[in-house]
Design an enzyme around this catalytic site. Sequence first.
Site, mmCIF file in Angstrom:
data_model
loop_
_atom_site.group_PDB
_atom_site.id
_atom_site.type_symbol
_atom_site.label_atom_id
_atom_site.label_comp_id
_atom_site.label_asym_id
_atom_site.label_seq_id
_atom_site.Cartn_x
_atom_site.Cartn_y
_atom_site.Cartn_z
ATOM 1 N N GLU A 61 0.842 -1.211 0.000
ATOM 2 C CA GLU A 61 0.000 0.000 0.000
ATOM 3 C C GLU A 61 0.872 1.255 0.000
ATOM 4 O O GLU A 61 0.548 2.256 -0.640
ATOM 5 C CB GLU A 61 -0.940 -0.025 1.211
ATOM 6 C CG GLU A 61 -2.021 -1.101 1.062
ATOM 7 C CD GLU A 61 -2.869 -1.267 2.309
ATOM 8 O OE1 GLU A 61 -2.294 -1.563 3.379
ATOM 9 O OE2 GLU A 61 -4.096 -1.090 2.227
ATOM 10 N N GLU A 103 -3.723 -9.570 3.880
ATOM 11 C CA GLU A 103 -4.514 -9.265 5.081
ATOM 12 C C GLU A 103 -5.610 -10.287 5.346
ATOM 13 O O GLU A 103 -5.965 -10.534 6.504
ATOM 14 C CB GLU A 103 -5.132 -7.861 4.955
ATOM 15 C CG GLU A 103 -4.156 -6.722 5.206
ATOM 16 C CD GLU A 103 -3.339 -6.330 3.993
ATOM 17 O OE1 GLU A 103 -3.319 -7.084 2.992
ATOM 18 O OE2 GLU A 103 -2.709 -5.260 4.022
#
Length: 689
Positions: free
Chosen positions: A108, A128
């Site tokens: 990210e 995640e």
Amino acid sequence: MVAVNNKVRLDIEQGVAVISIDSPPVNALSHAVREGIYNGVNQALADDSVGGIVVLCEGRTFIAGADISEFGSAPKEPHLHTILEALDQSTKPVVAAIHGTALGGGLETALCCNYRIASANAKFGLPEVHLGLLPGAGGTQRLPRIVGVEKALSMVTSGAPIGAEDALKTGLIDLMAGEDLRANAIDFIRDKAAIGGDHPRVRDNQEKLSSSVPNEEIFAGVRKMIARKTRGFLAPEYNIQCIEAAVSKPFDEGMKTEGKLFMELMSGAQSKAQQYFFFAERQASKVDGIDKTTPELQIAKVGVIGGGLMGGGIAMNMANVGIPVTIVETNQTALDRGLGTIRKNYENTASKGRLRLEDVETRCNLINGALDVDALADCDLIIEAVFENMAVKKDIFSRLDVVAKPTAILASNTSALDLNEIAQATSRPESVIGLHFFSPANVMKLLEIVRGDKTSDSVIKTCMAFAKKIKKVATLVGVCPGFVGNRILFMRQHQANLVALEGAPVSQVDKVLFDFGFPMGAFQMADLAGLDLGWDKDNSNSETVKDRLCEMGRCGQKTRSGFYDYDDSRRPAPSAVVADLIADHAQKTGVIQRQISDQEILDRCILPMVNEGAKILEEGIAMRASDIDVVYVYGYGWPIYRGGPMHYANSLGLSEVVAKLRAYQQQTGDDFWEPSPLLVSLAEQGGQF
Ligand code: 3HC
């Protein structure tokens, strides 16, 4: 060079600010790292001599994500969002220079830079979902804007990383670096700065949000594809909803959806369990009390005694990682059958596109057969995998004692027998260890490593490391009947049998366990394993329901009937014959049948597992409660989103567990329910496992 703080440095080179993160082991985004990056970016922006910025990492990898160990504590500024906003809004061009693994918050971060260049062996992923989460720092909004909706969905729902070539093809990276990533990144961003103008921002890219296939079809297809594998999990569906928001809402609105769903998952029980399990798994590989200087033995060649389902599966583990292995069988027919089954397994995998045909040959060529244990004289590790009979095992070990080289490790795959007794059949009990693989041994990740009274530290250390090499998750356990896994499982089966006898239909019991998250219930599992396992045909006297089923020839799936009836595709159907037989058995043994609630079934099957786990801890058979959880998740299909039996007990509250055990003890008058002293004392202190 300026040290921004003790984790992050800022170097100005040829008009480029190089922000380097050095926070071993994996450069996770801890508070210090976040602060360092944030201050580094601001210093670079304020410095007029700087035309562009490089973000890179020292050590083995690019940022591997948020620091999971900080998840439980109050968040501290600067938050990840603050840093990513600073990168995203930078007035000077920024490139992420990636090696190792850019994962989660790491990817990210890279997606908030204008450009990304990477080493050829770099990997990129948003894992995640494995923590019961979704990428909460813009990953679900930016990834589809750069790799497209379909690819992004596949990455966030599987959590699997992609390689650099794939990343280049999909546009995730702009350039594959040569040998010198750092120098390449500096040159790259200097050129970009010199050209000037606007630099691309991922958030602005709308093009890839639509493709020739309508998005609704893509979303429906993914949901259908992952439904079975992700049954019971919340995170995969939440990840999909975020990507839906990316395609249907403006970027900032999509970010809001992502933030809301992220917080829901983060505060929920599933993610807590999965985060706990992340560390439990890593902890399991550590053995307290073994000196660092203890030598690790080389394992270059392995022998396996027994070429049946278990032995063959074990041998495949070795061949899969390039280790030659010799299988010993008692006769040529059995050996040919065993080797043939292995080949068929590999060919099946290849036919599904998961293995190249040339790898089938390479692996089969690594597996040899022999008819005598003499063939194992040069093996570094010999694993006995014959049927569970103490006399046979002792005979094999006494013969190995003569044949095996002095440094060889002699292992038994026994799932329940006394390893110390087996070791006594040799003159070298220090070399004897248990390696309990789970069926099918080439698939199941768990390896229970059983430490005998005399097993040497060097043998233990070698086997723990070897487990990693053959891609198993190992837990070290002590000797007791059934070790950790089967000893605890016995408690569940005992209660499942009782509740069925007391009137709960077999299918109700199994449904309760299935809905809890197990891949199948206790009776389906018994049918799969074979009801005649350990059944003594000659002396069977109809003492138990299982005896009576076996006497009728209902031995489980393999005879197409057991607790259930099975069709040719092995689909189970409830059996009226079995229901009558159980009712009859209840009457004969004086048990009054009644309706039993799902909650009672669940408590009676699960809480004794927790209690037995506590006894195992008290006796020192397992090193830690979390090891028991690792055994259960990887060996018995305990749903990872419930963390394992010991974590589950913690989440219920230990005083609640004790209260329920005592209530059943009072109700039945059976000391089976007596809570273990450890459980009681932890409950009294308000403690946890
Ligand atoms: N946070 C904290 N510690 C971490 C960590 C993380 N993200 N990733 C790894 N570690 C620790 C491990 O606990 C281990 O510690 P130990 O040595 O004390 O046991 C050590 O780093 C080394 O890890 P591994 O043993 O797993 O080393 P490998 O080389 O086998 O694997 C890895 C390296 C591929 C990076 C693997 O550790 C991994 O997959 N890590 C997790 C990555 C991840 O899930 N990232 C997403 C985090 S959540 C997030 O970013 C949220 C964001 O969207 C807001």
